[in-house]
Design a protein around this motif. Sequence first.
Motif, short mmCIF file in Angstrom:
data_model
loop_
_atom_site.label_atom_id
_atom_site.label_comp_id
_atom_site.label_asym_id
_atom_site.label_seq_id
_atom_site.Cartn_x
_atom_site.Cartn_y
_atom_site.Cartn_z
N PRO A 347 -1.88 -12.06 47.47
CA PRO A 347 -2.75 -12.27 48.64
C PRO A 347 -3.65 -11.08 48.96
O PRO A 347 -4.79 -11.25 49.38
N ARG A 348 -3.14 -9.85 48.75
CA ARG A 348 -3.90 -8.66 49.13
C ARG A 348 -4.70 -8.09 47.97
O ARG A 348 -5.66 -7.33 48.18
N GLY A 349 -4.34 -8.46 46.74
CA GLY A 349 -5.04 -7.92 45.59
C GLY A 349 -6.46 -8.45 45.46
O GLY A 349 -7.36 -7.72 45.03
N GLY A 350 -6.67 -9.72 45.81
CA GLY A 350 -8.00 -10.30 45.71
C GLY A 350 -9.05 -9.57 46.53
O GLY A 350 -10.09 -9.16 46.01
N PRO A 351 -8.80 -9.37 47.83
CA PRO A 351 -9.76 -8.60 48.63
C PRO A 351 -9.94 -7.17 48.12
O PRO A 351 -11.05 -6.63 48.15
N ALA A 352 -8.85 -6.56 47.64
CA ALA A 352 -8.95 -5.17 47.15
C ALA A 352 -9.84 -5.08 45.93
O ALA A 352 -10.67 -4.16 45.81
N SER A 353 -9.72 -6.01 45.00
CA SER A 353 -10.57 -5.96 43.80
C SER A 353 -12.02 -6.25 44.16
O SER A 353 -12.94 -5.62 43.63
N ALA A 354 -12.24 -7.22 45.06
CA ALA A 354 -13.61 -7.53 45.46
C ALA A 354 -14.29 -6.31 46.09
O ALA A 354 -15.44 -5.98 45.76
N LEU A 355 -13.57 -5.63 46.97
CA LEU A 355 -14.13 -4.44 47.60
C LEU A 355 -14.41 -3.35 46.58
O LEU A 355 -15.39 -2.61 46.69
N ALA A 361 -19.55 -1.28 41.43
CA ALA A 361 -20.50 -1.93 40.52
C ALA A 361 -21.61 -2.65 41.25
O ALA A 361 -22.45 -3.29 40.62
N HIS A 362 -21.61 -2.58 42.59
CA HIS A 362 -22.64 -3.23 43.41
C HIS A 362 -22.68 -4.74 43.18
O HIS A 362 -23.76 -5.34 43.19
N VAL A 363 -21.52 -5.33 42.95
CA VAL A 363 -21.43 -6.78 42.89
C VAL A 363 -21.74 -7.33 44.27
O VAL A 363 -21.18 -6.86 45.27
N PRO A 364 -22.62 -8.32 44.37
CA PRO A 364 -22.95 -8.86 45.70
C PRO A 364 -21.74 -9.48 46.37
O PRO A 364 -20.94 -10.18 45.74
N ALA A 365 -21.59 -9.23 47.65
CA ALA A 365 -20.48 -9.81 48.41
C ALA A 365 -20.53 -11.33 48.33
O ALA A 365 -21.60 -11.93 48.41
N GLN A 389 -23.13 -7.54 36.44
CA GLN A 389 -23.06 -6.27 37.16
C GLN A 389 -21.86 -5.45 36.68
O GLN A 389 -21.97 -4.24 36.44
N ALA A 390 -20.70 -6.10 36.54
CA ALA A 390 -19.49 -5.40 36.10
C ALA A 390 -19.64 -4.90 34.67
O ALA A 390 -19.21 -3.78 34.34
N LEU A 391 -20.24 -5.71 33.81
CA LEU A 391 -20.41 -5.31 32.41
C LEU A 391 -21.36 -4.12 32.28
O LEU A 391 -21.12 -3.20 31.49
N TYR A 393 -21.97 -1.92 34.61
CA TYR A 393 -21.25 -0.79 35.19
C TYR A 393 -20.28 -0.18 34.17
O TYR A 393 -20.26 1.05 33.97
N ALA A 394 -19.49 -1.02 33.50
CA ALA A 394 -18.51 -0.52 32.53
C ALA A 394 -19.19 0.19 31.37
O ALA A 394 -18.67 1.18 30.84
N ASP A 395 -20.35 -0.30 30.98
CA ASP A 395 -21.08 0.32 29.87
C ASP A 395 -21.49 1.75 30.20
O ASP A 395 -21.68 2.56 29.29
N HIS A 396 -21.60 2.09 31.47
CA HIS A 396 -22.04 3.42 31.88
C HIS A 396 -20.89 4.36 32.23
O HIS A 396 -21.13 5.49 32.66
N GLN A 397 -19.65 3.92 32.03
CA GLN A 397 -18.51 4.77 32.36
C GLN A 397 -18.06 5.59 31.16
O GLN A 397 -18.44 5.33 30.02
N LEU A 398 -17.22 6.59 31.42
CA LEU A 398 -16.71 7.44 30.34
C LEU A 398 -15.87 6.65 29.35
O LEU A 398 -15.74 7.04 28.19
N TYR A 399 -15.27 5.55 29.81
CA TYR A 399 -14.45 4.73 28.93
C TYR A 399 -15.27 3.64 28.22
O TYR A 399 -14.70 2.69 27.67
N SER A 400 -16.60 3.77 28.23
CA SER A 400 -17.47 2.73 27.68
C SER A 400 -17.11 2.36 26.24
O SER A 400 -17.01 1.18 25.89
#
Length: 501
Positions: A347-355, A361-365, A389-391, A393-400
């Motif tokens: 129940p609490r993980g969904g809001p946490a991941s969205a936030l 990644a600036h995913v639209p609310a 947006q997530a993809l 974002y991930a491409d620009h991270q150190l773990y890309s």
Amino acid sequence: MKHVDLLRALGLAFVFSGSAGAGTAQEAAPPLQAQAEEIIARTSGDWSVVAWSITQEEPLFYINGSTPLVPASNNKIFTAIWALDELGPDYRFETDLLTVGPIEDGVLQGDVIIRGSGDPSFGYPPHFKGGVFVEDPMTPLRKMAEGLAAEGVRVVAGGVVGDPTIFDAILVGPSWPNDTGAGAAQYAPRVSGLPFQRNMVWVEVTAPDNGDPPLVQLDPPVEAIPVVGNLQLGGGRALAVREPNQDTIRVRGSVNGRGPHRFGVGVADPALLTADALRHALVEAGIEVRGGARIGETPEGAKVVHRHVSIPVAMMIPLLSRHSDNFFAEHLWKAAAASAIGVGSYPRGGPASALHFIAKAHVPAGQLYQFDGSGLSNYSRASAHALVQALVYADHQLYSELWHDALAVAGERGGTLARLYRNTPAEGNLHAKTGYIRGVRTLSGYVTAKNGELIAFSFLYNGGNTGGARGAQEELGVLLAEYLSVERSVDPSGDAGDPLR
């Protein structure tokens, strides 16, 4: 990364997604818009489709991109990225053996506790994913038994307590498909803060030479999991099943030959399985355990005797991405939630991941909500825009590099894209996450165009023609792989008609 530019450009492209040719003379449609619209028009249903040139930072097509749909296993993209962000590629789960009470003349005057942190690789069956897990699943528990013996313990006056409380007590994701059997199926076992052996037991059936009824035993030979056998010798087939709301495993049918015949079944209470498997390892090591196995919390003052550390998260990411392993996805998602908010909670993980994705990644609310980590739940929602947006974002991270390498590659063995895109420009090039549950077919990832542009894409389909959708997604992937850029005319201000600002 220019997040604002991405939002503006995709917002402008949205003008063209309402209907074909909806733009004005001053606003040029993305270059592949018409071709993409033609491809998806052949398959009725709901589509959300976006392709974005990471190299040029411009859209190639955008059709209903902001419409959230059921993502199926494309949900694992968010799970993997959240785990890499929140836990880190080098993070290793810890599973502890603790004791409560003094040791007097070789007798531990209390309980032994095994406390988990949600490690999905703990005692993982090696034959499920070759090359990563090479040990007997009982090996880490036997090492714990050795550690306890090294403390001089020959007798445990209490019992063995399993502590899974790093996660909540909800062991099955919301609205999982019926064929999961509420965690009894091998492809979707239950989720626990104290997992072991994929939260499954193996039921072994052997037919004696003397004609006696077949023998049934468990691997590992735990006592806390009830088993009822009703088997005969002869032709036909045998089944080992656990009803969704029961803990008893029932074996019925008939078997040919001596065997052993093996059946994997997800258990009702994984933490109890782990605790009882540890109890077996202790007895095997010559340590008498006077109490049974049970579930509980670790009390204050408990002493750590042995600590098992897992393989790093970096080695787990390909299992949920390339191989689409639901078990790893659920545990990594709850572990990320535990790190972010203090408990691995549905129940609490969904809001946490969205936030997390709104902030990072600036995913639209409103365009992402994870009800679970794997995408088995048909309650989860994501738009193609959110996935792109997530993809990006991930491409620009150190773990890309790690992230790109973890995805299935078109036409290559050992992943979920092995049979797709063969003999096309996308073969060996397009790498992505597939997704399928009843009425849902999705594909999101990356492909390099003929001109060298790296493209992030998401093709989401919800409807009754998933076979047709699969063909359309292949066409869209080839369209991108064959793309040669042309001059684009996109309003640089991005102000007109931008619904995301």
